[in-house]
Motif scaffolding. Structure first.
Motif, PDB file in Angstrom:
ATOM      1  N   THR A 591     -36.219  -4.928  -0.784  1.00 47.84           N
ATOM      2  CA  THR A 591     -37.263  -5.874  -0.415  1.00 47.84           C
ATOM      3  C   THR A 591     -37.118  -7.178  -1.182  1.00 47.84           C
ATOM      4  OG1 THR A 591     -39.666  -6.223  -0.330  1.00 47.84           O
ATOM      5  CG2 THR A 591     -38.839  -4.880  -2.122  1.00 47.84           C
ATOM      6  N   GLY A 592     -37.605  -8.231  -0.578  1.00 49.67           N
ATOM      7  CA  GLY A 592     -37.654  -9.521  -1.267  1.00 49.67           C
ATOM      8  C   GLY A 592     -38.925  -9.701  -2.053  1.00 49.67           C
ATOM      9  N   ASP A 593     -39.850  -8.724  -1.974  1.00 49.57           N
ATOM     10  CA  ASP A 593     -41.127  -8.817  -2.671  1.00 49.57           C
ATOM     11  C   ASP A 593     -40.937  -8.598  -4.166  1.00 49.57           C
ATOM     12  OD1 ASP A 593     -43.814  -9.218  -2.869  1.00 49.57           O
ATOM     13  OD2 ASP A 593     -44.374  -7.670  -1.429  1.00 49.57           O
ATOM     14  N   ASN A 594     -42.019  -8.857  -4.927  1.00 46.66           N
ATOM     15  CA  ASN A 594     -41.891  -8.751  -6.378  1.00 46.66           C
ATOM     16  C   ASN A 594     -41.926  -7.302  -6.846  1.00 46.66           C
ATOM     17  OD1 ASN A 594     -44.667  -7.908  -7.191  1.00 46.66           O
ATOM     18  ND2 ASN A 594     -45.214  -9.849  -6.236  1.00 46.66           N
ATOM     19  N   GLU A 595     -41.568  -7.121  -8.095  1.00 45.80           N
ATOM     20  CA  GLU A 595     -41.394  -5.772  -8.624  1.00 45.80           C
ATOM     21  C   GLU A 595     -42.702  -4.997  -8.685  1.00 45.80           C
ATOM     22  OE1 GLU A 595     -39.827  -3.576 -12.737  1.00 45.80           O
ATOM     23  OE2 GLU A 595     -39.637  -5.757 -12.495  1.00 45.80           O
ATOM     24  N   GLN A 596     -43.799  -5.663  -9.102  1.00 46.66           N
ATOM     25  CA  GLN A 596     -45.051  -4.940  -9.283  1.00 46.66           C
ATOM     26  C   GLN A 596     -45.588  -4.374  -7.968  1.00 46.66           C
ATOM     27  OE1 GLN A 596     -44.437  -7.974 -10.465  1.00 46.66           O
ATOM     28  NE2 GLN A 596     -44.418  -7.691 -12.701  1.00 46.66           N
ATOM     29  N   VAL A 597     -45.608  -5.211  -6.930  1.00 45.89           N
ATOM     30  CA  VAL A 597     -46.102  -4.735  -5.633  1.00 45.89           C
ATOM     31  C   VAL A 597     -45.205  -3.627  -5.103  1.00 45.89           C
ATOM     32  CG1 VAL A 597     -46.507  -5.392  -3.232  1.00 45.89           C
ATOM     33  CG2 VAL A 597     -47.212  -6.926  -5.070  1.00 45.89           C
ATOM     34  N   THR A 598     -43.906  -3.798  -5.244  1.00 48.16           N
ATOM     35  CA  THR A 598     -42.967  -2.800  -4.753  1.00 48.16           C
ATOM     36  C   THR A 598     -43.167  -1.469  -5.457  1.00 48.16           C
ATOM     37  OG1 THR A 598     -41.362  -4.555  -4.296  1.00 48.16           O
ATOM     38  CG2 THR A 598     -40.527  -2.305  -4.393  1.00 48.16           C
ATOM     39  N   ARG A 599     -43.337  -1.506  -6.783  1.00 45.67           N
ATOM     40  CA  ARG A 599     -43.575  -0.271  -7.527  1.00 45.67           C
ATOM     41  C   ARG A 599     -44.846   0.436  -7.042  1.00 45.67           C
ATOM     42  NH1 ARG A 599     -41.097   1.061 -12.271  1.00 45.67           N
ATOM     43  NH2 ARG A 599     -39.597  -0.416 -13.150  1.00 45.67           N
ATOM     44  N   ALA A 630     -26.022   0.760  -7.133  1.00 47.61           N
ATOM     45  CA  ALA A 630     -26.627   0.999  -5.820  1.00 47.61           C
ATOM     46  C   ALA A 630     -26.763   2.490  -5.544  1.00 47.61           C
ATOM     47  CB  ALA A 630     -25.784   0.341  -4.729  1.00 47.61           C
ATOM     48  N   ASP A 631     -25.816   3.265  -6.037  1.00 50.56           N
ATOM     49  CA  ASP A 631     -25.873   4.713  -5.833  1.00 50.56           C
ATOM     50  C   ASP A 631     -26.996   5.348  -6.639  1.00 50.56           C
ATOM     51  OD1 ASP A 631     -24.797   6.646  -4.264  1.00 50.56           O
ATOM     52  OD2 ASP A 631     -22.971   6.937  -5.443  1.00 50.56           O
ATOM     53  N   SER A 632     -27.227   4.839  -7.839  1.00 50.56           N
ATOM     54  CA  SER A 632     -28.187   5.483  -8.745  1.00 50.56           C
ATOM     55  C   SER A 632     -29.613   4.981  -8.574  1.00 50.56           C
ATOM     56  CB  SER A 632     -27.747   5.274 -10.199  1.00 50.56           C
ATOM     57  OG  SER A 632     -27.684   3.887 -10.513  1.00 50.56           O
ATOM     58  N   HIS A 633     -29.807   3.773  -8.071  1.00 46.76           N
ATOM     59  CA  HIS A 633     -31.157   3.230  -7.906  1.00 46.76           C
ATOM     60  C   HIS A 633     -31.682   3.509  -6.503  1.00 46.76           C
ATOM     61  CE1 HIS A 633     -30.006   1.032 -11.526  1.00 46.76           C
ATOM     62  NE2 HIS A 633     -31.265   0.676 -11.680  1.00 46.76           N
ATOM     63  N   ARG A 634     -33.000   3.625  -6.387  1.00 46.80           N
ATOM     64  CA  ARG A 634     -33.623   3.845  -5.087  1.00 46.80           C
ATOM     65  C   ARG A 634     -34.470   2.654  -4.639  1.00 46.80           C
ATOM     66  NH1 ARG A 634     -35.820   9.801  -3.951  1.00 46.80           N
ATOM     67  NH2 ARG A 634     -35.811   8.783  -1.907  1.00 46.80           N
ATOM     68  N   VAL A 635     -34.809   1.776  -5.584  1.00 41.23           N
ATOM     69  CA  VAL A 635     -35.689   0.654  -5.249  1.00 41.23           C
ATOM     70  C   VAL A 635     -35.064  -0.643  -5.759  1.00 41.23           C
ATOM     71  CG1 VAL A 635     -38.011  -0.312  -5.481  1.00 41.23           C
ATOM     72  CG2 VAL A 635     -37.707   2.173  -5.401  1.00 41.23           C
ATOM     73  N   PHE A 636     -35.049  -1.647  -4.885  1.00 41.35           N
ATOM     74  CA  PHE A 636     -34.484  -2.956  -5.208  1.00 41.35           C
ATOM     75  C   PHE A 636     -35.514  -4.013  -4.781  1.00 41.35           C
ATOM     76  CE2 PHE A 636     -31.293   0.103  -4.148  1.00 41.35           C
ATOM     77  CZ  PHE A 636     -30.254  -0.091  -5.056  1.00 41.35           C
ATOM     78  N   ALA A 637     -35.785  -4.974  -5.645  1.00 43.48           N
ATOM     79  CA  ALA A 637     -36.811  -5.976  -5.359  1.00 43.48           C
ATOM     80  C   ALA A 637     -36.286  -7.381  -5.645  1.00 43.48           C
ATOM     81  CB  ALA A 637     -38.064  -5.704  -6.186  1.00 43.48           C
ATOM     82  N   LYS A 638     -37.019  -8.365  -5.141  1.00 34.31           N
ATOM     83  CA  LYS A 638     -36.682  -9.788  -5.330  1.00 34.31           C
ATOM     84  C   LYS A 638     -35.258 -10.081  -4.838  1.00 34.31           C
ATOM     85  CE  LYS A 638     -38.685 -12.617  -7.323  1.00 34.31           C
ATOM     86  NZ  LYS A 638     -39.511 -13.718  -6.799  1.00 34.31           N
ATOM     87  N   LEU A 639     -34.928  -9.552  -3.665  1.00 31.31           N
ATOM     88  CA  LEU A 639     -33.576  -9.700  -3.137  1.00 31.31           C
ATOM     89  C   LEU A 639     -33.497 -10.864  -2.161  1.00 31.31           C
ATOM     90  CD1 LEU A 639     -32.702  -5.972  -2.322  1.00 31.31           C
ATOM     91  CD2 LEU A 639     -32.155  -7.248  -4.408  1.00 31.31           C
ATOM     92  N   THR A 640     -32.362 -11.530  -2.150  1.00 29.52           N
ATOM     93  CA  THR A 640     -32.055 -12.509  -1.116  1.00 29.52           C
ATOM     94  C   THR A 640     -31.286 -11.791   0.004  1.00 29.52           C
ATOM     95  OG1 THR A 640     -29.889 -13.102  -2.021  1.00 29.52           O
ATOM     96  CG2 THR A 640     -31.819 -14.270  -2.909  1.00 29.52           C
ATOM     97  N   PRO A 641     -31.102 -12.449   1.149  1.00 27.49           N
ATOM     98  CA  PRO A 641     -30.334 -11.796   2.218  1.00 27.49           C
ATOM     99  C   PRO A 641     -28.937 -11.356   1.792  1.00 27.49           C
ATOM    100  CG  PRO A 641     -31.514 -13.692   3.081  1.00 27.49           C
ATOM    101  CD  PRO A 641     -31.723 -13.705   1.605  1.00 27.49           C
ATOM    102  N   LEU A 642     -28.256 -12.175   1.004  1.00 24.09           N
ATOM    103  CA  LEU A 642     -26.904 -11.811   0.581  1.00 24.09           C
ATOM    104  C   LEU A 642     -26.906 -10.650  -0.403  1.00 24.09           C
ATOM    105  CD1 LEU A 642     -25.152 -15.280   0.273  1.00 24.09           C
ATOM    106  CD2 LEU A 642     -25.097 -13.641   2.166  1.00 24.09           C
ATOM    107  N   HIS A 643     -27.978 -10.534  -1.199  1.00 20.30           N
ATOM    108  CA  HIS A 643     -28.088  -9.371  -2.081  1.00 20.30           C
ATOM    109  C   HIS A 643     -28.171  -8.091  -1.263  1.00 20.30           C
ATOM    110  CE1 HIS A 643     -30.050 -12.117  -5.349  1.00 20.30           C
ATOM    111  NE2 HIS A 643     -28.733 -12.137  -5.404  1.00 20.30           N
ATOM    112  N   LYS A 644     -28.968  -8.113  -0.206  1.00 18.67           N
ATOM    113  CA  LYS A 644     -29.095  -6.924   0.654  1.00 18.67           C
ATOM    114  C   LYS A 644     -27.742  -6.556   1.259  1.00 18.67           C
ATOM    115  CE  LYS A 644     -33.934  -7.750   1.935  1.00 18.67           C
ATOM    116  NZ  LYS A 644     -34.906  -7.938   3.040  1.00 18.67           N
TER     117      LYS A 644
END
Length: 920
Positions: A591-599, A630-644
Motif C-alpha cells: 500500500t501507499g498508505d502510511n505505516e500506522q493506518v496500515t498496521r 519481500a519473502d520474509s515481510h507480509r506488509v509494505f507501506a508508503k510505496l510508490t508504483p515502482l516499489h510495488k
C-alpha cells in the motif's frame, strides 16, 4: 475513458509481452521494421496529424469541421455511419472454413491424417475410415467448443464497459449548449471532443486543445520509459508526428493532469490501428501454460516415435507379414496419440471460464486460468480489498486536534474544483458538506487554476478567487495531500487562540518550528493509531493579479489542519484471508498508505504485522536484499508504483507464482510484472488493460473462489494427460509382449483403432468432472517429470492384466492358433477397453473411487455408455465387420475377476505412489 479500453489494445500489448515480461520495445521500431507499414496509409496518417499539430486549436477544429463545444449527436451519427466504429480490427471473426482449418492444424491431427493416408494407400479402407472419423471427431468437437468459448468470452468482455468522457452539443437546441457524457469508446468519431484525466486510456489519436500538467505514458509507442509532458500550444515545426507535444495517441495512458482533446483519427485510421494491421507476422513465445501443454505433447510423440518402429520390426520378423505388421504399427501409433488433448484442453478451459464468470470472475485470457491456480503469493492493496471501500469523513481538526469547520470548508473547495480523478476521499468530503454550505461556498469562490495530483508530490492544489460583491479580493491556493508531503511545503501553521480569548478573533498563524511540528505530529499519530487515514490541508494567500500557477507555488504554505477518514475493514476480509491461507496462498499487503493506518487495518483483519517494510527502505535495498526482504515481510507501506513493481519481481525471482490485485494508476506496473494481474471492473482503464483477470466484485472471497475454480480446471486437464500417458504406455508394453510370443496379431489394426476411438469418446466427460477438495488445497503447476513418472508407475499395471488375459485366452479358452485368433482378439478387446475406461475412475482421484469420491454425472454417463458398447460389440450385428465374435458365458466371470483385480491393484499402488511422491 473511465473503464476498460478496447479489446484490441489489450490483446496487442499482451502479445508483445510474451510470458509476462514487460518489454519496452517501442511500436515505432516495429513500424520501421515492416516495409508494409511504410505505406501510403502510414504517410497519409503522419501528414494529417502533423498538419493538426502545427495548427492553432481553432484551426484544428476547423480542419475537422468541429466546434469548441463539440459535435451534435446527429453529426456524430453521420460520421460514425461513414467511418465505422472506433475499433482496431486486429481480430476480425474468421470465416468458418479457416476456423475449421486451425482446429485441425495440430501435431496430433497431422500425425493421424498421415496415418490415414498411409492406410488408404495400403488399401486398408476400414482403418482409413476409423482414423478419419477420429480426426473428424476431434476437429469437430474442438470447432464447436471453440465457437462456444469465443461467444462466451465475447459475452464476458461485454461485462467490462468501455466508455469515454465526450463533449457533445445539445441536440435538439433546447438542451444545454454543451455537456460531457459517458459514451462507448467505439462510438467516438473524428471531430469529437474528449475530456482526459489521470487514469484514462487515450481512446483515439487526438490533438490537445487545452492541457493542465498533463503527463502521458507512451512507452508502448515510442519506447520512452518516463511519462511525457503534453502541451496544447501549436507546434512550431516538426516532421515526425509521434514527437509532437500536442498530440496524444490511442493506447497511451494519462498518468496525471487533465486535458481536452480533439479526436483526429479513430479505429483502423489511428496510428495504433495501422500498427495492428501489420502485426500479423509477429510471433510470441509460448506462455507457461502453452509451454506445459507442448512439453507433454512432445513427450508422448517422442515416446510413440521410439516404440512404433520397435512394434513394426518385432511383428514383421515374428509373423513374416510385413504389410500386416506395418498396418498394425500404424494402429499402435494411433493408439499412442492423444488426439483428444487439444479438444480436452479447450473444452476444460472454456468450461472453467464460464464457471468463473458465475463466480463474478471474468477471464480475459483462457491461458491465465493455469497461472490463477498456480498462484502461491497474492499481493494486494489495502483500500477496498481489506477495507470496505466506503470511506466516511470522521474528523476535521486544526493542527492541534481541535475541531475546525474552516478545514472542512477548504477541503470541500479543493475536492469540488479539482477536475482530475476524484477518489473516495474526495467523495467523502463532498458528501459531508450540507447543500446550504455548498451553495454558499460556490458563490463565495471561483476557480482560477489547478495543480493536479501526481505520485511524486502526493498532493494536489486548486487556486480559487475569494469573491465579494462579484469582485475578486484575493487568490487562495488550497493544497490537500499526504501529511508528510504537505508539511514539507509548509512554513507556518494556523492554530486556535488560547481558551478565554475573544472567540470572534481569527486563529493565530505561527511559525512551524520544531516544537509545533512535534505537536502536530502527535495529533496525526493519534488519529492514525485510531485507524483513521489522515490528509493534511494547507493554504496560501496570493495577490489576485496572478493568473497561472505552477508546482513552484506550492511553497511557503500555512498548515490549516487535517481531515481524517474512516475506512472500516470488511467483515469478509478475515475469513477470506483464512481461506486463502488454507489454499496455500500467502497474502502480502502493498500500500501507499502510511505505516500506522496500515498496521491498524492489518491487525483488525488478522494479518500478522511483525515488521512493516517502508518504501524508503525498499529504495535502499539491492535486488538480492529485496528478494529476501519481500519473502520474509507480509506488509509494505508508503510505496510508490515502482516499489510495488520491484517487490513483485523480487518475489517472482524467489520462485513464487505471484498474483497482484490492484485497481489504480499506481498499480499498473505491478500488474504487468505479476504472473497473474487481477483487477476489478471499477478500476481505472490502465489497470484493467494490464490485468489478466477482472473481478466483478472487489472481494478476496470472490478471488478465493476463483482460485479454487482455476485449480479445478487445471486438475481436470491433468487427469486426461495422466490417463492417456499411463494407458498408452501400458498398451505398448502389452503389444510388445504379445507380438514377441504370439503366432498372430494380439489385436487387428481395425480393432485397435475402434478401441482407441471408444476410449477417447469416454474422455469427453472429463471437463465436466468434479475435483476433490484436497486436490485444490495447494497451488498447482505443470510438472512434466511427474507425468512421466506417473506413466511409468501405472502403465505396467494395465500390461500385467493384459498378460493375464493373454494367458486366460490361450490356456483356458484354447485361443492358441490362427484358426482361433478371433476369439483371442475379442477377449483382449473387451478387457482392454473396460480396463482403459475404468482407469478414468481409478486415477481421477487419490481417494477410493465410487465410495469416497464420485465422478460427475457426465463422466459417469460417458464411461458407462462406453463399457456397454464394449460388451455389446462382440455380440452385436457389427461383430463380423470388426472381426470380433461372441465370447462364451464363462468368459464374463473371468472378466469380472480381472477388472476387480485391476481396480484393487491400482488402488493399492495409488497408496504407494502417494506415500512416495504425493498425488500432484
Amino acid at each position: 475513458m473511465r473503464a476498460s479500453f478496447t479489446q484490441g489494445f489489450s490483446h496487442f500489448l499482451r502479445r508483445r509481452r510474451a510470458r509476462r515480461h514487460f518489454e519496452r520495445r517501442p511500436l515505432l521500431d516495429t513500424l520501421a521494421a515492416q516495409p508494409a507499414a511504410r505505406s501510403a496509409d502510414a504517410a497519409g496518417w503522419g501528414r494529417e496529424l502533423l498538419a493538426a499539430s502545427l495548427a492553432e486549436p481553432a484551426q484544428a477544429l476547423q480542419r475537422l469541421q468541429s466546434q469548441a463545444d463539440g459535435l451534435d449527436a446527429a453529426e456524430a451519427a453521420r460520421r460514425l455511419a461513414r467511418d465505422g466504429p472506433n475499433e482496431v480490427q486486429h481480430e476480425a471473426p474468421l470465416p468458418g472454413w479457416l476456423r475449421l482449418w486451425r482446429c485441425w492444424l495440430n501435431p496430433f491431427n497431422l500425425l493421424l491424417t498421415a496415418l490415414a493416408l498411409l492406410s488408404f494407400f495400403s488399401a486398408d479402407a476400414k482403418a482409413t475410415v476409423v482414423i478419419g472419423f477420429m480426426v473428424a471427431l476431434s476437429t469437430g468437437i474442438r470447432f464447436v467448443q471453440e465457437g462456444r468459448s469465443h461467444r462466451a468470452a465475447e459475452g464476458l468482455r461485454a461485462l467490462v464497459t468501455n466508455t469515454a468522457a465526450v463533449i457533445r452539443r445539445g441536440n435538439p437546441p433546447a438542451l444545454p449548449p454543451a455537456r460531457t457524457q459517458e459514451l462507448p469508446v467505439h462510438d467516438l468519431v473524428a471531430g469529437d471532443l474528449v475530456a482526459l484525466s489521470a487514469g484514462d486510456m487515450v481512446p483515439a489519436d487526438c490533438r490537445l486543445l487545452s492541457a493542465r500538467d498533463l503527463f502521458v505514458a507512451q512507452a508502448a509507442m515510442t519506447g520512452e520509459s518516463l511519462p511525457v509532458e503534453k502541451l496544447a500550444a501549436a507546434a512550431a515545426s516538426g516532421t515526425v508526428a509521434l514527437e509532437q507535444r500536442n498530440l496524444v495517441f490511442m493506447g497511451t495512458n494519462v498518468v496525471s493532469g487533465t486535458a481536452e482533446a480533439l479526436v483526429l483519427a479513430t479505429g483502423a485510421r489511428s496510428y495504433f490501428g495501422l500498427l495492428a494491421a501489420h502485426a500479423g507476422a509477429l510471433e510470441t513465445a509460448p506462455n507457461a501454460f502453452q509451454a506445459g501443454v507442448n512439453s507433454v505433447s512432445w513427450l508422448l510423440i517422442r515416446f510413440a516415435a521410439v516404440m512404433v518402429p520397435i512394434v513394426f520390426f518385432i511383428n514383421g520378423f515374428t509373423k513374416g507379414d510385413w504389410l500386416q505388421a506395418f498396418l498394425f504399427s500404424l494402429s499402435v501409433a494411433v493408439g499412442l496419440t492423444p488426439e483428444m488433448l487439444p479438444m480436452i484442453v479447450t473444452t476444460t478451459l472454456a468450461k472453467g471460464a464460464v464457471r468463473l464468470a458465475r463466480l463474478k470472475v471474468v477471464v480475459k485470457r483462457l491461458d491465465a486460468i493455469q497461472n490463477f491456480g498456480a498462484m502461491d503469493v497474492l499481493c494486494t492493496d489495502k483500500t477496498g480489498t481489506l477495507t470496505q471501500d466506503r470511506v466516511a469523513l470522521a474528523r476535521h481538526a486544526d493542527p492541534c486536534g481541535q475541531d475546525s469547520t474552516e478545514v472542512l470548508g477548504l477541503a470541500f473547495l479543493n475536492s469540488h474544483y479539482q477536475t482530475g480523478l476524484k477518489n473516495l476521499l474526495d467523495h467523502a468530503v463532498l458528501a459531508d458538506v450540507d447543500p446550504a454550505t455548498e451553495r454558499r461556498l460556490a458563490e463565495a469562490y471561483r476557480k482560477v487554476d489547478e495543480l493536479p495530483f501526481d505520485f511524486e508530490r502526493r498532493r494536489m492544489s486548486v487556486v480559487v478567487a475569494a469573491m465579494v460583491d462579484g469582485r475578486e479580493q484575493r487568490h487562495e491556493l488550497i493544497c490537500k495531500g499526504a501529511v508528510e508531503e504537505v508539511l514539507a511545503a509548509c512554513t507556518r501553521a494556523r492554530v486556535a487562540r488560547p481558551a478565554g480569548g475573544d472567540a470572534s478573533q481569527q486563529p493565530l498563524s505561527l511559525p512551524l518550528d520544531a516544537a509545533l511540528r512535534a505537536r502536530t505530529g502527535a495529533v496525526t499519530a493519534g488519529l492514525s493509531a485510531e485507524g483513521l487515514r489522515v490528509v493534511a490541508v494547507a493554504v496560501k494567500l496570493l495577490p489576485p493579479e496572478q493568473a497561472r500557477y505552477s508546482v513552484a507555488d506550492e511553497s511557503g504554505l500555512t498548515l490549516v489542519g487535517y481531515i481524517a477518514f474512516l475506512d472500516p475493514p470488511k467483515e469478509s476480509a478475515a475469513p477470506a484471508l483464512t481461506r486463502l491461507a488454507a489454499h496455500g496462498i500467502a497474502v502480502k499487503v502493498l500500500t501507499g498508505d502510511n505505516e500506522q493506518v496500515t498496521r491498524q487495518v492489518c491487525r483488525q483483519v488478522g494479518v500478522p504485522v511483525d515488521a512493516v517494510l517502508l518504501g524508503a527502505e525498499v529504495e535502499a535495498l539491492s535486488d538480492a536484499e529485496l528478494q529476501a526482504a519481500a519473502d520474509s515481510h507480509r506488509v509494505f507501506a508508503k510505496l510508490t508504483p515502482l516499489h510495488k513493481e520491484r517487490i513483485v519481481r523480487a518475489l517472482r525471482e524467489r520462485g513464487h507464482v505471484v498474483g497482484f490485485m490492484g485497481d489504480g494508476i499506481n498499480d499498473a506496473p505491478a500488474l504487468r510484472a505479476a504472473d497473474i494481474g487481477i483487477s476489478v471492473d471499477s478500476a481505472v482503464d490502465i489497470a484493467k488493460e494490464a490485468a489478466d483477470i477482472i473481478l466483478l466484485e472487489k472481494s478476496l472471497l470472490v478471488l478465493d473462489a476463483g482460485v479454487v475454480e482455476g485449480r479445478s480446471t487445471f486438475c481436470n486437464m491433468l487427469k486426461y494427460i495422466r490417463m492417456t500417458a499411463s494407458g498408452n504406455f501400458g498398451n505398448v508394453l502389452s503389444v510388445l509382449v504379445a507380438s514377441a510370443f504370439l503366432p498372430f496379431l494380439p489385436m487387428l489394426p481395425l480393432q485397435l483403432l475402434v478401441q482407441n476411438l471408444l476410449y477417447d469418446i469416454a474422455q469427453t466427460g472429463i471437463p465436466f468432472d468434479k475435483v476433490d477438495a484436497e486436490l485444490v488445497a495447494r497451488p498447482l503447476r505443470w510438472n512434466p517429470a511427474d507425468i512421466g513418472r506417473f506413466m511409468l508407475f501405472f502403465g505396467p499395471i494395465s500390461s500385467l492384466f493384459d498378460i493375464l488375459t493373454f494367458g486366460l485366452m490361450w490356456w483356458v479358452f484354447d485361443a492358441n492358433s490362427l484358426a482361433r485368433q478371433t476369439l483371442f482378439q475379442s477377449g483382449w478387446f473387451v478387457v482392454g477397453l473396460l480396463t482403459q475406461t475404468l482407469v478414468v475412475h481409478m486415477v481421477r482421484t487419490p481417494r477410493l473411487p465410487f465410495v469416497q469420491s464420485h465422478a460427475a454425472a457426465p463422466l459417469m454417463a460417458m464411461t458407462a455408455a462406453i463399457v456397454a458398447v464394449g460388451l455389446w460389440l462382440p455380440n452385436g450385428p457389427l461383430a463380423a465387420y470388426f472381426s470380433l465374435q461372441a465370447l462364451p458365458p464363462s468368459y464374463y466371470g473371468w472378466l469380472l475377476a480381472i477388472v476387480l483385480g485391476y481396480c484393487t491393484l491400482t488402488t493399492w499402488m495409488k497408496r504407494v505412489y502417494i506415500r512416495r511422491y504425493g498425488w500432484q
